[in-house]
Design a protein around this motif. Structure first.
Motif, PDB file in Angstrom:
ATOM      1  N   TYR A  57       0.791  -1.227   0.000  1.00 33.41           N
ATOM      2  CA  TYR A  57       0.000   0.000   0.000  1.00 33.41           C
ATOM      3  C   TYR A  57       0.821   1.273   0.000  1.00 33.41           C
ATOM      4  CZ  TYR A  57      -3.963  -3.055   1.102  1.00 33.41           C
ATOM      5  OH  TYR A  57      -4.918  -4.029   1.091  1.00 33.41           O
ATOM      6  N   TYR A  63      -0.581   1.424  -7.967  1.00 33.78           N
ATOM      7  CA  TYR A  63      -1.536   1.564  -9.068  1.00 33.78           C
ATOM      8  C   TYR A  63      -0.867   1.858 -10.409  1.00 33.78           C
ATOM      9  CZ  TYR A  63      -4.878   1.471  -5.315  1.00 33.78           C
ATOM     10  OH  TYR A  63      -5.615   1.082  -4.215  1.00 33.78           O
ATOM     11  N   THR A  64       0.443   2.039 -10.404  1.00 31.86           N
ATOM     12  CA  THR A  64       1.138   2.304 -11.667  1.00 31.86           C
ATOM     13  C   THR A  64       1.975   1.119 -12.132  1.00 31.86           C
ATOM     14  OG1 THR A  64       2.986   3.317 -10.464  1.00 31.86           O
ATOM     15  CG2 THR A  64       1.235   4.788 -11.248  1.00 31.86           C
TER      16      THR A  64
END
Length: 154
Positions: A57, A63-64
């Protein structure tokens, strides 16, 4: 239990000590190195449930860039084990399933099968530090920010 912050013992040694006969079931909220170590020690027909990956996290790239997958995933085939995802949000789609799950958890909590540890940080000004503790594994159990500063600790 395993204390990943314990400098005196490796995670591997702690896992072997805690589970000398191997692992039949594992609910994973961490991912990364701990999941890999668990997979190395699963028993035939073990079940692994993935419902989080806190180790990913705060990487800044979740997220990339795809996070690294389990390195020991072939142990699943070797041991005829299964690994599946779990998302509590899916229970919200079925009130009956949600009620069943809630009753099941409350029953186990009532009989002392589940232990819940709580760490309370006082005041809204503690939010930043509390979030940092959560992401760095510096808390124990649930971490609550009491914005009013009136919660009792037990």
């Amino acid at each position: 239990a395993i204390d990943y912050k314990d400098p005196s013992k490796s995670l591997r040694d702690q896992l072997i000590e805690a589970c000398p006969n191997g692992i039949d079931f594992f609910l994973d909220n961490v991912g990364g190195e701990i999941l890999d170590l668990v997979l190395e020690n699963i028993n035939p027909n073990a079940r692994i449930v993935i419902c989080g990956a806190i180790s990913q996290y705060d990487t800044g790239t979740m997220y990339t860039t795809p996070p690294p997958g389990p390195r020991r995933y072939l142990k699943l085939a070797e041991q005829s084990a299964t690994m599946a995802g779990f998302n509590v949000g899916h229970y919200l789609k079925s009130p009956l399933n949600m009620l069943r799950a809630l009753i099941y958890i409350l029953w186990h909590y009532w009989w002392g099968n589940l232990k819940s540890f709580v760490q309370i940080e006082k005041g809204i000004e503690s939010f930043g530090n509390a979030l940092e503790k959560l992401l760095n594994g510096k808390n124990t159990g649930r971490l609550i920010v009491d914005v009013t500063g009136t919660m009792e600790t037990s």
